[in-house]
Each structure stands twice: as structure tokens, then as C-alpha cells.
Design an enzyme around this catalytic site. Structure first.
Site, PDB file in Angstrom:
ATOM      1  N   LYS A  13      69.805 -15.748 -56.396  1.00 40.25           N
ATOM      2  CA  LYS A  13      68.725 -16.725 -56.596  1.00 40.25           C
ATOM      3  C   LYS A  13      68.484 -17.081 -58.073  1.00 40.25           C
ATOM      4  CE  LYS A  13      66.324 -15.569 -52.319  1.00 40.25           C
ATOM      5  NZ  LYS A  13      65.071 -15.128 -51.702  1.00 40.25           N
TER       6      LYS A  13
ATOM      7  N   ASP B 145      60.163 -19.604 -51.069  1.00 40.26           N
ATOM      8  CA  ASP B 145      59.778 -18.270 -50.579  1.00 40.26           C
ATOM      9  C   ASP B 145      58.267 -18.051 -50.645  1.00 40.26           C
ATOM     10  OD1 ASP B 145      62.322 -17.333 -49.938  1.00 40.26           O
ATOM     11  OD2 ASP B 145      62.712 -16.682 -51.996  1.00 40.26           O
TER      12      ASP B 145
END
Ligand code: ATR
Length: 272
Positions: free
Chosen positions: A66, A102
């Protein structure tokens, strides 16, 4: 032409993302294909560049890529910039865009169980997973957000980074001396089957325990919280579905309904 999407990670074979996005596509009558791509640990950039060069429309990025994905994107949303991590990429006229869904995924799933306004929230962990959810949690106006980590200096650095966004502070696990309304596990300890050295004072019978991980049955953290008396104990499957729904919305402009997809996945996991 069917638009192509994928999740890139390592390992990624057991990812539930293809099942989730295919369910969203059926529900919203979108034509798309969604695959898994396992990039070599030192080969994320090549894999993602290749995916877009071959006509890929967008991808999700998961562990451990990420942060690299945030560096790969030409344009970052504000929340991705703050998180320093990207889980959703897509192409537009100006290049590769990156976002981090997220945090919004966690907050939407939490809203099913607790309102964060005025609550005492404890976030366990100070790695990438924790970093990605701090700003969205502070947006919900908790009374306090205490970051606790095995290495307390990393928690202190995170608290300093997000200090202007709300009442955030840092501590060590053994200094968590006050009861919390919500305890979120963002460490990767559950992956190793390890439990955390948390004081009993953290839990009341109204404390919500939330593990960003999920699995069949309780994770080690949820088992620990349950033994401490926390009710309810919730795993991260709902967060996974909600972050996917936000990514789907960014890509397709349509917001899928999530409750039925979560219920189906839950049943699948229980059979598992
Ligand atoms: P992620 O992207 O999943 O957050 P990470 O950046 O490697 O992965 O961060 C892992 C987090 O889990 C860290 O907060 C780590 O604590 P340290 O900063 O002290 O390393 C935490 N962690 C991992 N295993 C743990 C364990 N067995 N006990 C306690 N904390 C653990």
C-alpha cells in the site's frame, strides 16, 4: 469490452475481493472482470505498471504494497496523502489516481455498532493499517483517540503526525489504565496467532472490540476482548466489504448495497 480490475498483493490467492466485486457487479448490472495478481515482493511497480499497460481500468492494492502504491500514483486524494498508503488505483486523463478507502470502510462498518462522537477510542498498532484509519476516526469527533503500540515511539510519531486533526495521543499497552468505549485492533498480531499484553482495566461490559482482521471464529484479539468482558466483539469482514464498496463507487460511479453481500460472505466464511 469488459473493463478489467484486480487486487494486487502478496499473498493474495485467498483474497475475498474478487467475490465481493463480482457480487457488486451483478447487483448493479455492471460488466467487469476482477482477478487476483500476486506480485513478487520486490516487483510491485512492474506488476501494477504492466496491469495498466495491458488495459486494466483499476485495481485494489493490499499487503504489503500500500505504501508503494502511494508512491506509484500520480495523483493522490487528500485522505490517501494523509494515510501515506493507497488501496485503490485507477486511470483518468491525468494519469494514475490513488485513494485510500480503508478508513471510510472502517467508519461505515463501525456505524452499524457504535456512534463515535464523544467516545473514548483506543487504536492498537502503529503500522500502515493504523495510519490509514486515524484521520477518518478523528473526523467522527471522538472524545479521545489513544494509539497504543508495542513500540511506543512509533505510536508517538503517529499521534504527532495527526495532532492537528483532533484529540489524539500515544501510549504503551501497559499504560492503558482507563476503560475504553471502543478498542480497535490494527496490529498484525492476530496473523501470528499472538495476543496482546492489554490491561484488564481497558474492558467494560459496554466496550466494543473491533479487529480489523477476520477469520473463521474469533481472532486471538477478539477472544481476548471477550474474555475481558467486551460486548460486542466484531471482526473486520464488514470493513473489507465497505472499503470495497467505496472503491467500486470510485471506479463505476454506482454505490452498491453492502448488507446482503456481507451476510453472504459471513455464511461462506462460517462454512469455510
Ligand atoms: P500493517 O500494514 O498490517 O499495519 P505493519 O506496518 O508491519 O503492518 O505494522 C504491524 C503492526 O502490528 C505494528 O504496530 C506492530 O507493532 P511494532 O510497531 O511494535 O512492530 C504490530 N505487531 C505485529 N506483531 C505484533 C505482536 N506480536 N504483538 C504486538 N504488536 C504486534
Amino acid at each position: 469490452m469488459t473493463d478489467r480490475y484486480a487486487v494486487i498483493g502478496n499473498p493474495v490467492a485467498h483474497s475475498l475481493s474478487p467475490a465481493i466485486h463480482q457480487a457488486f457487479a451483478r447487483q448493479t448490472e455492471q460488466r467487469l472482470r476482477y482477478d487476483t495478481i500476486e506480485a513478487p515482493l520486490d516487483g510491485f511497480i512492474e506488476s501494477v505498471a504492466d496491469f495498466f499497460a495491458m488495459g486494466g481500468a483499476g485495481c485494489n492494492v493490499t499487503v504489503p504494497f500500500k505504501e508503494e502504491a502511494a508512491r506509484f500514483a500520480n495523483i493522490l486524494t487528500e485522505r490517501a496523502e494523509l494515510a501515506g498508503a493507497v488501496n485503490t488505483l485507477w486511470l483518468d486523463d491525468e494519469g494514475v489516481c490513488g485513494d485510500n478507502t480503508d478508513g471510510v470502510g472502517l467508519v461505515r462498518d463501525l456505524a452499524r455498532h457504535i456512534s463515535l462522537r464523544g467516545r473514548r477510542v483506543v487504536l492498537l498498532g502503529a503500522g500502515g493499517a493504523a495510519r490509514g484509519v486515524i484521520a477518518p476516526l478523528l473526523d467522527e469527533a471522538p472524545a479521545s483517540l489513544v494509539i497504543a503500540n508495542r513500540s511506543p515511539d512509533k505510536a508517538a510519531q503517529l499521534a504527532e503526525h495527526f495532532r492537528e486533526l483532533g484529540p489524539v495521543s500515544a501510549t504503551a499497552f501497559d499504560k492503558l489504565s482507563e476503560a475504553a468505549d471502543l478498542v480497535i485492533n490494527a496490529t498484525s498480531a492476530s496473523l501470528a496467532g499472538a495476543s496482546l499484553p492489554l490491561p484488564a482495566a481497558l474492558w467494560t461490559d459496554r466496550t466494543v472490540a473491533y479487529d480489523m482482521m477476520y477469520g473463521k471464529g474469533d481472532t486471538p484479539f477478539l477472544a481476548q476482548a471477550r474474555a475481558g468482558g467486551a460486548v460486542p466483539c466484531i471482526d473486520g469482514l464488514g470493513m473489507l466489504v465497505e472499503q470495497a464498496a467505496e472503491a467500486f463507487f470510485l471506479w463505476r460511479g454506482v454505490r452498491p448495497e453492502t448488507a446482503s453481500v456481507l451476510a453472504d460472505l459471513r455464511a461462506l466464511l462460517a462454512q469455510g
